[in-house]
Design a protein around this motif. Structure first.
Motif, mmCIF file in Angstrom:
data_model
loop_
_atom_site.group_PDB
_atom_site.id
_atom_site.type_symbol
_atom_site.label_atom_id
_atom_site.label_comp_id
_atom_site.label_asym_id
_atom_site.label_seq_id
_atom_site.Cartn_x
_atom_site.Cartn_y
_atom_site.Cartn_z
ATOM 1 N N GLN A 222 42.676 45.450 36.203
ATOM 2 C CA GLN A 222 42.066 45.366 34.860
ATOM 3 C C GLN A 222 40.711 46.060 34.886
ATOM 4 O O GLN A 222 39.660 45.413 34.677
ATOM 5 N N LYS A 224 39.077 47.816 32.914
ATOM 6 C CA LYS A 224 38.215 47.737 31.719
ATOM 7 C C LYS A 224 37.360 46.489 31.742
ATOM 8 O O LYS A 224 36.206 46.491 31.300
ATOM 9 N N HIS A 227 34.602 47.092 34.189
ATOM 10 C CA HIS A 227 33.618 48.032 33.624
ATOM 11 C C HIS A 227 32.729 47.349 32.587
ATOM 12 O O HIS A 227 31.526 47.631 32.520
ATOM 13 N N ALA A 228 33.296 46.465 31.806
ATOM 14 C CA ALA A 228 32.481 45.777 30.788
ATOM 15 C C ALA A 228 31.400 44.927 31.469
ATOM 16 O O ALA A 228 30.244 44.878 31.026
#
Ligand code: CP3
Length: 395
Positions: A222, A224, A227-228
């Motif tokens: 996951q 993303k 990265h968040a």
């Protein structure tokens, strides 16, 4: 030509700085201050004129003509000192010791008073901002960092608040301001932050980790979500560095201790862009603030670490200092990199290793340090010897 570039595996410098019976190098003793010579007469960086009012460490980083390398030690403030252990008995909670202005100042100044290093690092932790970001944690004796609710989902990351240092850690600002006054430019006051990937590894793993499986599962299934989280840390740590500088820090070290758990391709995705973002953001507001980057076991990533744009790369002790210099080039300063274990050796051995490291680093743009933090149990008299030898050096 830079001397380092001229050096093959056979050293082309002569002369240790302080005599030692077992040294392999010839002592230049034409006067009472031994000097380091390069066979081809070059130096690593073109020296500029020194500004006397500035701390030696800042002049050295800027490539000015300094008489010796500045010296400080990672984990300088802390457990190897008896005076720290006495404070720990009275204040057993790490959080309290690191969040109370008077204690922070007192502990930060303990090594300053005894060893007079050229850098005085704030007593704090890379995890200190976490509670202000809505990530409750503690540092437990014998166990290390504990994150009470490790993060693993997009919803968890959404709960993470961006950091407002003025509101969450005013004590850090106050302590830095007091330290700056106390140290009064006789040394540089150093702030520090954790890098996004290293902070993320703690909050996803729930604490220290051996195989980093949870954060790798997140990164590789996951990305993303990770990265968040990294983005929140990048924005927050840039602000934190600016806050530390505005409060009195004269240089700031970024610890990406666990970045080297990533393969180079993953470092380029999950660490490098965020480090670069922090450096770019801070350079916009504080273009002259030296930024130092440290990662443990960084030999495989050295050139990539330099791409972040920091001013100084702190080498761990597994990297040969001359090779590190050669790989990084003459424009970036280096810090390090004596093995912390050397401080358990004999005084002659310590002296020789200091000389060897400084000779390999070449003249200028070098901060003498260890390749990682001082280890618990290190004899304080050996730390004193390290500083005595280091401060007696002359190029
Ligand atoms: O250098 C200094 O003297 C300033 C203080 C400082 C501490 N931690 C105090 C501390 C600094 C610069 C740090 C950085 C830090 N903290 C890093 C990056 C450097 C590195 O080691 O790679 C990391 C990864 C941490 C996270 C952390 N904090 C760990 C893993 C631990 C446990 C270590 C252990 O072996 O128990 C801590 C606790 C901690 N931070 C201590 C100190 C003096 C020991 C706990 C104590 O004294 O009560």
């Amino acid at each position: 030509m830079s001397c380092i570039y001229s050096c093959s595996s056979t050293p082309s410098f002569f002369a240790p700085f302080v005599s030692s019976r077992s040294s392999r190098f010839a002592l230049s003793s034409s006067n009472s201050r031994p000097r380091i010579h390069c066979a081809l007469g070059g130096t690593v960086a073109e020296p500029k004129i020194t500004t006397a009012a500035e701390p030696l460490l800042l002049n050295a980083v800027r490539g000015e003509d300094v008489e010796r390398p500045p010296v400080w030690l990672m984990r300088q403030a802390g457990r190897y000192m008896k005076s720290y252990q006495i404070i720990c008995e009275k204040y057993p909670s790490f959080r309290e010791r690191s969040e109370n202005v008077d204690l922070v100042v007192e502990i930060s100044l303990q090594p300053w008073k005894v060893f007079k290093p050229d850098g005085v690092i704030l007593f704090s932790d890379i995890l200190t901002p976490l509670s202000g970001m809505n990530i409750p944690f503690d540092i437990v004796k014998g166990k290390g960092p504990v994150i009470f609710n490790p993060l693993g989902t997009a919803a968890d990351v959404e709960q993470v608040r961006e950091f407002v240092p003025e509101d969450s850690v005013p004590y850090v600002g106050e302590a830095l301001t007091i330290l700056r006054k106390e140290v009064d430019n006789k040394a540089a006051v150093l702030g520090f932050v954790g890098a996004p990937f290293t902070l993320a590894s703690y909050v996803v793993e729930g604490g220290s980790s051996k195989h980093f499986t949870k954060i790798k599962r997140l990164a590789f299934s996951q990305p993303k979500v990770l990265h968040a989280l990294l983005q929140k840390f990048a924005t927050s740590m840039a602000k934190y560095i600016q806050f530390q500088a505005d409060s009195g820090a004269q240089a700031v070290q970024i610890f990406d201790s666990w970045a080297t758990e990533l393969s180079p391709v993953d470092f380029e995705e999950f660490s490098l862009p965020y480090l670069k973002q922090i450096v770019d953001t801070v350079k916009q507001t504080h273009p002259h603030l030296p930024l130092i980057l440290y990662a443990s076991g960084s030999g495989g990533l050295l050139e990539r670490l330099a791409l972040t744009g920091v001013d100084v790369i702190s080498l761990d002790w597994t990297v040969d200092m001359a090779e590190g210099r050669r790989r990084l080039g003459p424009n970036i300063a280096v810090q390090g990199n004596v093995d912390p274990g050397v401080l358990f050796g004999s005084k002659d051995f310590i002296t020789n290793r200091i000389n060897d490291t400084v000779r390999k680093a070449g003249r200028g743009k070098h901060i003498l340090n260890l390749g990682h933090g001082i280890v618990v149990g290190t004899p304080e008299e050996n730390v004193a010897h390290f500083f005595e030898v280091a401060k007696g050096l002359r190029y």
